[in-house]
Design a protein around this motif. Structure first.
Motif, PDB file in Angstrom:
ATOM      1  N   ALA A 153     -49.149   1.773  49.273  1.00 10.98           N
ATOM      2  CA  ALA A 153     -48.922   0.463  48.675  1.00 10.98           C
ATOM      3  C   ALA A 153     -49.300   0.396  47.197  1.00 10.98           C
ATOM      4  O   ALA A 153     -48.600  -0.240  46.412  1.00 10.98           O
ATOM      5  N   ASN A 154     -50.423   0.986  46.819  1.00 10.57           N
ATOM      6  CA  ASN A 154     -50.907   0.918  45.438  1.00 10.57           C
ATOM      7  C   ASN A 154     -51.152   2.325  44.902  1.00 10.57           C
ATOM      8  O   ASN A 154     -51.814   3.129  45.564  1.00 10.57           O
ATOM      9  N   LEU A 155     -50.642   2.568  43.701  1.00  8.31           N
ATOM     10  CA  LEU A 155     -50.956   3.797  42.982  1.00  8.31           C
ATOM     11  C   LEU A 155     -51.789   3.390  41.767  1.00  8.31           C
ATOM     12  O   LEU A 155     -51.285   3.186  40.669  1.00  8.31           O
ATOM     13  N   ASN A 156     -53.088   3.217  42.007  1.00 10.11           N
ATOM     14  CA  ASN A 156     -53.983   2.671  40.988  1.00 10.11           C
ATOM     15  C   ASN A 156     -54.466   3.721  40.003  1.00 10.11           C
ATOM     16  O   ASN A 156     -54.885   3.398  38.891  1.00 10.11           O
ATOM     17  N   ARG A 159     -55.708   9.728  41.666  1.00 12.55           N
ATOM     18  CA  ARG A 159     -56.368   9.987  42.951  1.00 12.55           C
ATOM     19  C   ARG A 159     -57.031   8.722  43.498  1.00 12.55           C
ATOM     20  O   ARG A 159     -58.024   8.792  44.223  1.00 12.55           O
ATOM     21  N   GLN A 160     -56.480   7.568  43.142  1.00 13.32           N
ATOM     22  CA  GLN A 160     -56.979   6.283  43.641  1.00 13.32           C
ATOM     23  C   GLN A 160     -55.788   5.503  44.178  1.00 13.32           C
ATOM     24  O   GLN A 160     -55.076   4.839  43.425  1.00 13.32           O
ATOM     25  N   LEU A 161     -55.601   5.611  45.477  1.00 15.93           N
ATOM     26  CA  LEU A 161     -54.420   5.076  46.135  1.00 15.93           C
ATOM     27  C   LEU A 161     -54.847   4.068  47.204  1.00 15.93           C
ATOM     28  O   LEU A 161     -56.006   4.024  47.613  1.00 15.93           O
ATOM     29  N   VAL A 162     -53.891   3.254  47.649  1.00 15.84           N
ATOM     30  CA  VAL A 162     -54.145   2.276  48.702  1.00 15.84           C
ATOM     31  C   VAL A 162     -52.983   2.325  49.678  1.00 15.84           C
ATOM     32  O   VAL A 162     -51.817   2.390  49.264  1.00 15.84           O
ATOM     33  N   ILE A 163     -53.306   2.314  50.965  1.00 14.39           N
ATOM     34  CA  ILE A 163     -52.275   2.212  51.992  1.00 14.39           C
ATOM     35  C   ILE A 163     -52.328   0.823  52.619  1.00 14.39           C
ATOM     36  O   ILE A 163     -53.363   0.148  52.574  1.00 14.39           O
ATOM     37  N   SER A 195     -50.175  -5.906  52.057  1.00 14.60           N
ATOM     38  CA  SER A 195     -49.410  -6.190  50.831  1.00 14.60           C
ATOM     39  C   SER A 195     -48.697  -4.951  50.303  1.00 14.60           C
ATOM     40  O   SER A 195     -49.085  -3.813  50.581  1.00 14.60           O
ATOM     41  N   HIS A 196     -47.659  -5.211  49.518  1.00 17.71           N
ATOM     42  CA  HIS A 196     -46.961  -4.196  48.717  1.00 17.71           C
ATOM     43  C   HIS A 196     -46.251  -3.133  49.544  1.00 17.71           C
ATOM     44  O   HIS A 196     -46.325  -1.946  49.254  1.00 17.71           O
ATOM     45  N   TRP A 254     -50.089   0.586  39.169  1.00 15.54           N
ATOM     46  CA  TRP A 254     -51.034   0.090  38.178  1.00 15.54           C
ATOM     47  C   TRP A 254     -51.337   1.119  37.090  1.00 15.54           C
ATOM     48  O   TRP A 254     -51.362   0.794  35.907  1.00 15.54           O
ATOM     49  N   TYR A 255     -51.573   2.342  37.488  1.00 15.90           N
ATOM     50  CA  TYR A 255     -51.907   3.380  36.507  1.00 15.90           C
ATOM     51  C   TYR A 255     -50.796   3.527  35.475  1.00 15.90           C
ATOM     52  O   TYR A 255     -51.053   3.550  34.262  1.00 15.90           O
TER      53      TYR A 255
END
Length: 311
Positions: A153-156, A159-163, A195-196, A254-255
């Protein structure tokens, strides 16, 4: 060199966040405007009990972000660029003059209510640190199914990701991540909806229909709107409205968005209330620049920093 305001998404909320805003007439006016648009006292939304619900969380983040940006404007501090993560895109758009605050309040209430109603329990989001997207993707694909969906969901950060997805599916991915001996970690976030990802396609389309009924303008006062979904600047009001409506169903880049802001000349990033997660994500990109948050500096000090930066 330019100033970027960043606006956080769900997970940054905390009890009392609206009551902690500065005691200033423009803040009081913002709170009153939100209450009128809602038809109820917005200050009732930042209790610990209320913040268990997506509607209260998203509205509080919208109101806090707009109030903080308006307060800084009264202190002589203005951004050249704005960017918001998830719900943070709405206060970013208001600060850029794309849509009126009262319209944003009503749209965010619809957004949050539709998300909360669609997935009242059993779903959420989990942060994965220590893996690249290319390493995480096959683990997600291994687990994902129609019955137990899960998505990146998020590519912040690299190596900081969200599922996002069903609880059981996220737990299965987390187990694969932590069993891989890569030093990676999984941490469930304080977000109760997935989300996302494509699970919100229908709700995003409904919000887009509602968005078509409000006035949408090009960004005003030489402020550039950076989309957290598209990771690029957007200048057309209708296109920004579509970006706002559909971001609940699209991954956050985001990144890449922050890198785009850097490439457009941003060298000072100020994170609006609450928290400092975006500041930590921004600092590696702003090497040679500066990223700070309203959480760790007073509004007066931030305004001075902005004014000095622009001299």
């Amino acid at each position: 060199m330019s100033v970027l305001y960043t606006f956080p998404g769900q997970g940054a909320q905390r009890p009392g966040m609206l009551h902690a805003l500065p005691a200033h007439p423009v803040v009081a006016e913002t709170l009153n405007e939100a209450s009128v648009a809602l038809g109820s006292d917005v200050l009732l939304l930042d209790t610990e009990a209320a913040l268990r619900y997506t509607v209260a969380v998203q509205l509080c983040l919208l109101v806090a972000g707009v109030a903080a940006a308006r307060h800084l404007a009264m202190l002589g501090a203005q951004p050249a660029l704005v960017a918001g993560l998830s719900i943070g895109a709405f206060p970013a758009a208001v600060t850029a003059g794309v849509l009126d605050f009262a319209d944003a309040v009503r749209l965010v209430r619809q957004r949050a209510q539709s998300m909360q109603d669609a997935y009242p329990a059993g779903y959420g989001m989990t942060a994965i640190t220590g893996l690249l997207a290319a390493q995480l993707a096959p683990l997600v694909a291994q687990v994902h199914s129609a019955a137990q969906p899960v998505y990146i969901a998020n590519l912040n950060g690299p190596r900081q990701l969200v599922i996002a997805g069903a609880d059981a599916a996220m737990a299965a991915v987390a187990n694969l991540v932590q069993a891989g001996n890569h030093g990676a970690r999984a941490e469930r976030l304080a977000v109760s909806v997935p989300s996302h990802c494509a699970l919100f396609d229908r709700q995003a389309q409904a919000l887009a229909s509602a968005m078509s009924a409000v006035a949408l303008r090009r960004p005003q006062h030489a402020v550039t709107y950076i989309s957290g979904s598209a990771a690029r600047a957007m200048f057309d009001g209708a296109a920004i409205g579509a970006d706002l409506a559909h971001n609940m169903a699209r991954p956050v880049h985001w990144y890449d968005g922050i890198r785009h802001a850097w490439e457009r000349g941003a060298r000072l990033a100020i994170e609006m209330p609450t928290g400092s997660v975006l500041t930590k994500l921004t600092q590696p990109v702003f090497e040679g620049g500066l990223a700070v948050s309203c959480e760790t500096m007073s509004f007066d000090d931030i305004a001075c920093l902005v004014r000095r930066h622009l001299q």
